[in-house]
Design a protein around this motif. Structure first.
Motif, PDB file in Angstrom:
ATOM      1  N   ASP A 359       0.813  -1.213   0.000  1.00 40.64           N
ATOM      2  CA  ASP A 359       0.000   0.000   0.000  1.00 40.64           C
ATOM      3  C   ASP A 359       0.850   1.268   0.000  1.00 40.64           C
ATOM      4  N   ALA A 360       2.131   1.146  -0.365  1.00 45.71           N
ATOM      5  CA  ALA A 360       3.015   2.309  -0.387  1.00 45.71           C
ATOM      6  C   ALA A 360       2.537   3.323  -1.422  1.00 45.71           C
ATOM      7  N   VAL A 361       2.798   4.593  -1.145  1.00 42.77           N
ATOM      8  CA  VAL A 361       2.405   5.668  -2.050  1.00 42.77           C
ATOM      9  C   VAL A 361       3.235   5.597  -3.328  1.00 42.77           C
ATOM     10  N   ALA A 362       2.584   5.786  -4.460  1.00 45.01           N
ATOM     11  CA  ALA A 362       3.281   5.769  -5.745  1.00 45.01           C
ATOM     12  C   ALA A 362       3.967   7.108  -5.980  1.00 45.01           C
ATOM     13  N   ARG A 363       5.059   7.077  -6.705  1.00 49.56           N
ATOM     14  CA  ARG A 363       5.772   8.312  -7.060  1.00 49.56           C
ATOM     15  C   ARG A 363       4.936   9.098  -8.062  1.00 49.56           C
ATOM     16  N   ASP A 364       4.835  10.395  -7.838  1.00 50.51           N
ATOM     17  CA  ASP A 364       4.057  11.281  -8.704  1.00 50.51           C
ATOM     18  C   ASP A 364       4.968  11.834  -9.796  1.00 50.51           C
ATOM     19  N   PHE A 365       4.724  11.416 -11.029  1.00 51.23           N
ATOM     20  CA  PHE A 365       5.514  11.904 -12.159  1.00 51.23           C
ATOM     21  C   PHE A 365       4.697  12.830 -13.061  1.00 51.23           C
ATOM     22  N   SER A 366       3.647  13.395 -12.524  1.00 54.31           N
ATOM     23  CA  SER A 366       2.829  14.306 -13.319  1.00 54.31           C
ATOM     24  C   SER A 366       3.609  15.592 -13.608  1.00 54.31           C
ATOM     25  N   VAL A 367       3.232  16.232 -14.690  1.00 48.48           N
ATOM     26  CA  VAL A 367       3.876  17.476 -15.104  1.00 48.48           C
ATOM     27  C   VAL A 367       2.925  18.628 -14.824  1.00 48.48           C
ATOM     28  N   THR A 368       3.402  19.605 -14.093  1.00 47.32           N
ATOM     29  CA  THR A 368       2.596  20.795 -13.822  1.00 47.32           C
ATOM     30  C   THR A 368       2.836  21.800 -14.934  1.00 47.32           C
ATOM     31  N   LEU A 369       1.808  22.029 -15.727  1.00 49.51           N
ATOM     32  CA  LEU A 369       1.921  22.953 -16.849  1.00 49.51           C
ATOM     33  C   LEU A 369       1.546  24.356 -16.406  1.00 49.51           C
ATOM     34  N   PRO A 370       2.198  25.365 -16.959  1.00 48.77           N
ATOM     35  CA  PRO A 370       1.818  26.733 -16.626  1.00 48.77           C
ATOM     36  C   PRO A 370       0.421  27.044 -17.169  1.00 48.77           C
ATOM     37  N   GLU A 371      -0.169  28.084 -16.610  1.00 46.48           N
ATOM     38  CA  GLU A 371      -1.499  28.491 -17.081  1.00 46.48           C
ATOM     39  C   GLU A 371      -1.364  29.105 -18.467  1.00 46.48           C
ATOM     40  N   ALA A 372      -1.263  28.238 -19.426  1.00 49.10           N
ATOM     41  CA  ALA A 372      -1.145  28.666 -20.813  1.00 49.10           C
ATOM     42  C   ALA A 372      -2.040  27.756 -21.640  1.00 49.10           C
ATOM     43  N   GLU A 373      -2.156  28.068 -22.913  1.00 50.05           N
ATOM     44  CA  GLU A 373      -2.974  27.242 -23.805  1.00 50.05           C
ATOM     45  C   GLU A 373      -4.409  27.110 -23.266  1.00 50.05           C
ATOM     46  N   THR A 374      -4.930  28.178 -22.668  1.00 49.53           N
ATOM     47  CA  THR A 374      -6.265  28.081 -22.075  1.00 49.53           C
ATOM     48  C   THR A 374      -7.336  27.846 -23.127  1.00 49.53           C
ATOM     49  N   GLU A 375      -7.195  28.456 -24.276  1.00 51.87           N
ATOM     50  CA  GLU A 375      -8.184  28.233 -25.338  1.00 51.87           C
ATOM     51  C   GLU A 375      -8.108  26.799 -25.848  1.00 51.87           C
ATOM     52  N   PHE A 376      -6.898  26.274 -25.986  1.00 50.19           N
ATOM     53  CA  PHE A 376      -6.735  24.899 -26.446  1.00 50.19           C
ATOM     54  C   PHE A 376      -7.349  23.941 -25.433  1.00 50.19           C
ATOM     55  N   ARG A 377      -7.067  24.150 -24.145  1.00 49.12           N
ATOM     56  CA  ARG A 377      -7.626  23.273 -23.127  1.00 49.12           C
ATOM     57  C   ARG A 377      -9.153  23.322 -23.142  1.00 49.12           C
TER      58      ARG A 377
END
Length: 742
Positions: A359-377
């Motif tokens: 039950d160990a915590v998994a390593r977080d490899f997510s990428v935090t993107l800057p607040e950009a590409e708001t229209e695309f998102r």
């Protein structure tokens, strides 16, 4: 690879490397072994302090450079590569740990002393704890701790002590004070000191206690710093082995042309890259707010970079032959330091057991993107919102068992919008940048009711058609592939060629309006269910092996094609052999020119290997976790095995994250895919071995529901798929490392 990611970090790494070349060549270091063992600082220490390399991670308020542990890791990476002698690493570790303390005069004084150039060291509880007894105004310290790196050279030693109440306090000890003694030991690493610290009723004022330090965090910080140095040593080994293999000759040719040494060099390179990735991940996690994330990253670095380093250096030594074992060769000095780093980093078994709890915590490899590409998102969110109202109801032709191969209204919406293969050019994809692809992945995760459909085997073939096919071929095949209404197979391997595609013997003979094809293919997944196949055939028998090959798109219902399923050890038919007897393929089904097949096949195989190296995104360790519920299982051994698998898996993930971040910065893709393919194979093999070991007598009875035996029987398909590991090692050795071909 070096740990540096940014331009500033690369410049810092280069600056340290240049400093080491000018001030600390190893021939000069060899003359000072006795002084180093006694704790006397090397001659270049004042110059190094003047450059600020020892304090890049310390706050500017105390005289540091204002960076973080990642910046210090770049310094230590270069120092490891150069085998920089003296107290740099212990001093960096002491400063990094002190910087995590609560603000106060004692911590600030220590940081200021270190920034000013005082060599320092830390004694972690693994090396023992002093006994702290309260006295008027402070504490009395007694006991002996060690051995520890750098305590002989240190002018300030940060050490933990245990109170009578069982609490831990941290104090700074000045070895020159009364009641303190340091004894040097003969160091394994001849380039720096190791010793023990004794305290006999040494009085420490209460104001000198440093509050806010956490033992677990201190341990993680030390491991990350040691791993950064380990990464530099691993990189030095890889670079020097490769250089040696290119110039050392036997039997009239460079020994780098011998396949056995090519494979060993490629493995060494893979391990050095994984060590760097694990070290980088531990350094970047050191400032994470989550203690669990810091500990998971540190455990991975301790296992992959630190504990794995002595074997890596020993492999390098054996590739140099007897000369690498001589006193005159520098390699034994790196080996000695590798052993010392592994010992200082703590027990690999302990780290693995901590990492391997089910039950160990998994390593977080997510990428935090800057607040950009708001229209695309917003555009992506709108498409997924529409798709969420629809469903796919037609099972996939390639396999009815997987929802991501189904076709239907939901998939059509995604295909029309270019979201199924967003990296492809419009109108098939969105020509999405690396950042946009990450945004799409994020939004799919937020919309679990929308199936991210797969192109199946055609995922590897479609990019080739779009890059080299005619407009008619693109028009005919692209949309059905995207919508999942057709299934494909890949007709490459042959009984006499296997992964050696250049040796294929299937012939394509020119006839009126097209080609007549005769031959046999084997190990073809989904050929029994495919509508079309991408086929390689020799169009010019007189041309060189790599030149006379064509790349054809074949209708699998064409007369003369016979598909015979091949049962594997599982008893199931995952593969097929395909016989082609006088099969007519029209000219409009040839991709590119009649002899362009080799380059097109290489592109297709690159896409396949990239997909297979991504298998670790799936939950491959589930077979091990399931064994924890088996009565009588060796839980301790299984926990350690699972921890080792997770450490290796996290190193591959960190490697992939570095590649993603490089692409986001505008750089071209690196060799991460090739490295990950080899590393993935090693991990899958390790999982299979561990699963069989801990399943015990249960593997005497065949079961098919995710059991250890079922995993083991399926393992060859995953190890061979996309080309055997040996083929990938050949590619790494000759293409990436530049070793001579036969």
């Amino acid at each position: 690879m070096a740990l540096a990611m940014s331009e500033e970090q690369s410049e810092l790494t280069a600056a340290v490397a240049g400093f080491a070349q000018r001030h600390a060549p190893l021939d000069k270091v060899r003359a000072g072994f006795e002084d180093l063992a006694a704790g006397r600082a090397p001659e270049f220490w004042d110059a190094l302090v003047a450059q600020g390399f020892h304090a890049v991670h310390l706050p500017e308020s105390c005289g540091g450079q204002g960076g973080d542990l990642l910046d210090a890791a770049c310094v230590l990476d270069a120092a490891g590569y150069a085998l920089l002698a003296g107290p740099l690493v212990p001093t960096v570790i002491a400063g990094a740990i002190a910087a995590t303390a609560d603000p106060g005069p004692a911590a600030e004084a220590l940081l200021a002393d270190i920034a000013a150039g005082a060599p320092a060291a830390v004694v972690l509880p693994e090396a023992g704890q002093l006994r702290a007894t309260p006295v008027d105004g402070g504490w009395s310290l007694r006991g002996e701790v060690g051995p520890e790196l750098g305590v002989c050279a240190a002018q300030r030693i940060l050490v933990s002590a245990r109170t009578d109440a069982g609490d831990t306090i941290w104090v700074v000890v000045n070895p020159a004070d009364a009641g303190v003694g340091v004894t040097a030991a003969a160091p394994t690493d001849l380039t720096r000191d190791v010793g023990t610290l004794r305290a006999a009723d040494h009085l420490v004022a209460g104001a000198a206690v440093i509050p806010g330090l956490d033992v677990a965090r201190a341990r993680c910080t030390a491991v990350a710093a040691l791993a950064a140095e380990a990464a530099g040593i691993a990189r030095w080994c890889a670079d020097n082995v490769i250089a040696h293999l290119k110039v050392r000759e036997q039997f009239g040719k460079p020994i780098g042309a011998f396949q056995a040494l090519q494979h060993k060099a490629a493995h060494l390179y893979v391990q050095s890259e994984l060590a760097a990735a694990a070290a980088w991940d531990a350094a970047r996690a050191a400032t994470a707010p989550s203690a669990q994330q810091r500990e998971v990253a540190a455990a991975g670095a301790a296992i992959v970079a630190n504990a794995g380093l002595p074997d890596l250096v020993l492999d390098a030594l054996t590739m140099f032959g007897a000369i690498g074992y001589t006193w005159e060769h520098d390699l034994h000095l790196y080996w000695r330091r590798a052993i010392s780093i592994a010992a200082a980093g703590g027990s690999a078994g302990s780290w693995a057991r901590a990492l391997g709890e089910p039950d160990a915590v998994a390593r977080d490899f997510s990428v935090t993107l800057p607040e950009a590409e708001t229209e695309f998102r917003a555009h992506v969110v709108e498409i997924l919102g529409r798709a969420a109202q629809l469903r796919n109801d037609t099972p996939g032709r390639q396999s009815p068992d997987y929802l991501n191969l189904y076709s239907g209204a939901q998939r059509d919406v995604l295909a029309d919008a270019g979201l199924l293969a967003p990296h492809l050019p419009a109108p098939w994809g969105m020509a999405a940048t690396a950042a946009q692809q990450l945004i799409i992945a994020e939004e799919f995760e937020k919309h679990p009711e929308v199936v991210r459909s797969s192109l199946g085997i055609a995922e590897w073939i479609l990019p080739t058609i779009l890059a080299a096919g005619t407009e008619a071929q693109k028009e005919r095949f692209a949309q059905p592939i995207l919508r999942g209404t057709v299934a494909w197979c890949q007709l490459f391997s042959e009984p006499g060629a296997g992964s050696d595609l250049a040796s294929l013997s299937t012939r394509a003979t020119r006839v009126d309006g097209g080609w007549r094809i005769d031959g046999q293919k084997v190990w073809t997944s989904s050929a029994d269910r495919a509508d079309f196949g991408a086929l390689l055939a020799r169009t010019d028998p007189s041309a060189a092996k790599h030149r006379g090959i064509g790349y054809f798109l074949v209708d699998m219902t064409t007369p003369g094609i016979t598909v015979r399923p091949l049962r594997t050890a599982t008893g199931e038919a995952h593969f097929n052999e395909v016989f082609l007897d006088d099969v007519f393929v029209p000219d409009d089904m040839l991709v590119g020119g009649p002899t362009d097949g080799w380059s097109l096949a290489v592109a297709t195989m690159a896409n396949e290997r990239a997909a297979i190296s991504g298998y670790l995104k799936d939950d491959r360790e589930a077979v091990l976790r399931a064994l924890f519920d088996r009565p009588g299982v060796d839980r301790d051994g299984l926990t350690r095995a699972l921890g080792e698998v997770r450490a290796a898996t996290n190193a591959v993930a960190a490697l992939g994250l570095r590649d993603i971040l490089n692409r986001l910065a505008g750089h071209s893709p690196g060799p991460a895919t090739s490295i990950a393919k080899v590393a993935t194979g090693v991990i899958l093999r390790r999982i299979g071995t561990a699963a069989m070991e801990f399943a015990g007598r249960g593997s005497m009875v065949e079961q098919r529901d995710g059991t250890a035996l079922a995993h083991a029987l399926q393992l060859p398909a995953e190890l061979i798929g996309g080309g055997t590991m040996e083929v990938q090692l050949n590619i790494i050795a000759t293409v990436i490392l530049g070793l001579p071909r036969k």
